[in-house]
Scaffold this motif. Structure first.
Motif, PDB file in Angstrom:
ATOM      1  N   ASN A 101       3.050 -12.846   1.684  1.00  0.00           N
ATOM      2  CA  ASN A 101       3.099 -11.657   0.847  1.00  0.00           C
ATOM      3  C   ASN A 101       3.083 -10.431   1.745  1.00  0.00           C
ATOM      4  OD1 ASN A 101       3.018 -13.009  -1.662  1.00  0.00           O
ATOM      5  ND2 ASN A 101       0.805 -13.306  -1.453  1.00  0.00           N
ATOM      6  N   TYR A 102       3.929  -9.477   1.461  1.00  0.00           N
ATOM      7  CA  TYR A 102       4.043  -8.284   2.277  1.00  0.00           C
ATOM      8  C   TYR A 102       3.630  -7.063   1.460  1.00  0.00           C
ATOM      9  CZ  TYR A 102       6.794 -11.239   5.394  1.00  0.00           C
ATOM     10  OH  TYR A 102       7.206 -12.241   6.231  1.00  0.00           O
ATOM     11  N   ALA A 103       2.801  -6.213   2.057  1.00  0.00           N
ATOM     12  CA  ALA A 103       2.382  -4.970   1.411  1.00  0.00           C
ATOM     13  C   ALA A 103       3.115  -3.810   2.065  1.00  0.00           C
ATOM     14  CB  ALA A 103       0.874  -4.776   1.538  1.00  0.00           C
ATOM     15  N   ALA A 104       3.834  -3.032   1.276  1.00  0.00           N
ATOM     16  CA  ALA A 104       4.558  -1.876   1.778  1.00  0.00           C
ATOM     17  C   ALA A 104       3.689  -0.643   1.646  1.00  0.00           C
ATOM     18  CB  ALA A 104       5.858  -1.685   1.002  1.00  0.00           C
ATOM     19  N   VAL A 105       3.587   0.119   2.718  1.00  0.00           N
ATOM     20  CA  VAL A 105       2.816   1.356   2.715  1.00  0.00           C
ATOM     21  C   VAL A 105       3.787   2.518   2.679  1.00  0.00           C
ATOM     22  CG1 VAL A 105       1.143   2.777   3.944  1.00  0.00           C
ATOM     23  CG2 VAL A 105       0.939   0.273   3.982  1.00  0.00           C
ATOM     24  N   SER A 106       3.690   3.345   1.632  1.00  0.00           N
ATOM     25  CA  SER A 106       4.600   4.471   1.443  1.00  0.00           C
ATOM     26  C   SER A 106       3.859   5.775   1.675  1.00  0.00           C
ATOM     27  CB  SER A 106       5.188   4.439   0.025  1.00  0.00           C
ATOM     28  OG  SER A 106       5.970   5.588  -0.219  1.00  0.00           O
ATOM     29  N   ARG A 107       4.379   6.591   2.596  1.00  0.00           N
ATOM     30  CA  ARG A 107       3.815   7.904   2.871  1.00  0.00           C
ATOM     31  C   ARG A 107       4.892   8.960   2.627  1.00  0.00           C
ATOM     32  NH1 ARG A 107       1.796   4.977   7.447  1.00  0.00           N
ATOM     33  NH2 ARG A 107      -0.473   4.725   7.391  1.00  0.00           N
TER      34      ARG A 107
END
Length: 212
Positions: A180-186
């Motif tokens: 499972n991959y968690a995307a971090v959006s800034r």
């Protein structure tokens, strides 16, 4: 021969259905075979080879030649230019007279490779582009589909055939597909495309031309 022709005439059939050359020799035989629509050759290997040479051409009228070439290319044929044609001619008739017997019966792709017109890589890529498959194996056992140290294919026991086979993934399914991959959006600087080149004629009637 006279009896056969007489029997044809008596039956109301054209006598010329049966003919025989009045002269002998390779040149006469080649000329006869070159003037026919179909050849069924018997005899020595030289005679049969000349027969095959005589029926390997397609005659196209000049008025439709361009259309014929376009349709050939459209259906995947390789239309040779003048230089490529000369290379094919030289590889088929090395001495300009006799057909290379090692190329008799070979496929067009094999002859093209012998002439240096296409490479094995080009042929492989063409096959891969035209066939609905997730894997093209070149000069290897199909066992390499499950992985190998010298194939660049990851080891697995699960093979997926993509949307062609109704699967959501394609290729070899490995542990990386189970993560499972968690995307971090800034926030980043905003960059918007100009919509006019894309949608201008649909939004501005003055630019629509013949589009309603």
């Amino acid at each position: 021969m006279r009896l056969i022709r007489a029997a044809l005439a008596a039956a109301g059939a054209p006598e010329d259905l049966m003919q025989c050359l009045e002269v002998t020799g390779k040149e006469a035989g080649s000329a006869l075979m070159g003037a026919t629509d179909h050849v069924v050759a018997i005899g020595g290997s030289g005679t049969v080879r000349r027969a095959h040479e005589s029926e390997s051409n397609v005659l196209v009228h000049a008025s439709v030649a361009d259309r014929f070439r376009a349709l050939c290319a459209e259906h995947g044929a390789r239309v040779c230019d003048a230089q490529e044609t000369e290379r094919v001619r030289k590889v088929l008739w090395p001495d300009g007279k006799r057909l290379d017997r090692h190329l008799v019966g070979r496929t067009a792709a094999e002859i093209a490779m012998e002439a240096g017109i296409i490479t094995r890589l080009e042929r492989t890529m063409a096959v891969a582009a035209r066939v609905d498959t997730c894997r093209v194996v070149v000069n290897q056992s199909t066992m390499t589909n499950t992985g190998g140290f010298s194939t660049g294919v990851p080891f697995t026991t699960v093979l997926a055939d993509g949307s062609w086979g109704g699967c959501g993934m394609s290729g070899n399914i490995t542990w990386s597909h189970l993560l499972n991959y968690a995307a971090v959006s800034r926030p980043i600087p905003e960059r918007r495309s100009d919509p006019r080149p894309l949608f201008g004629r649909h939004r501005d009637p003055a630019l629509s031309g013949d589009v309603a």
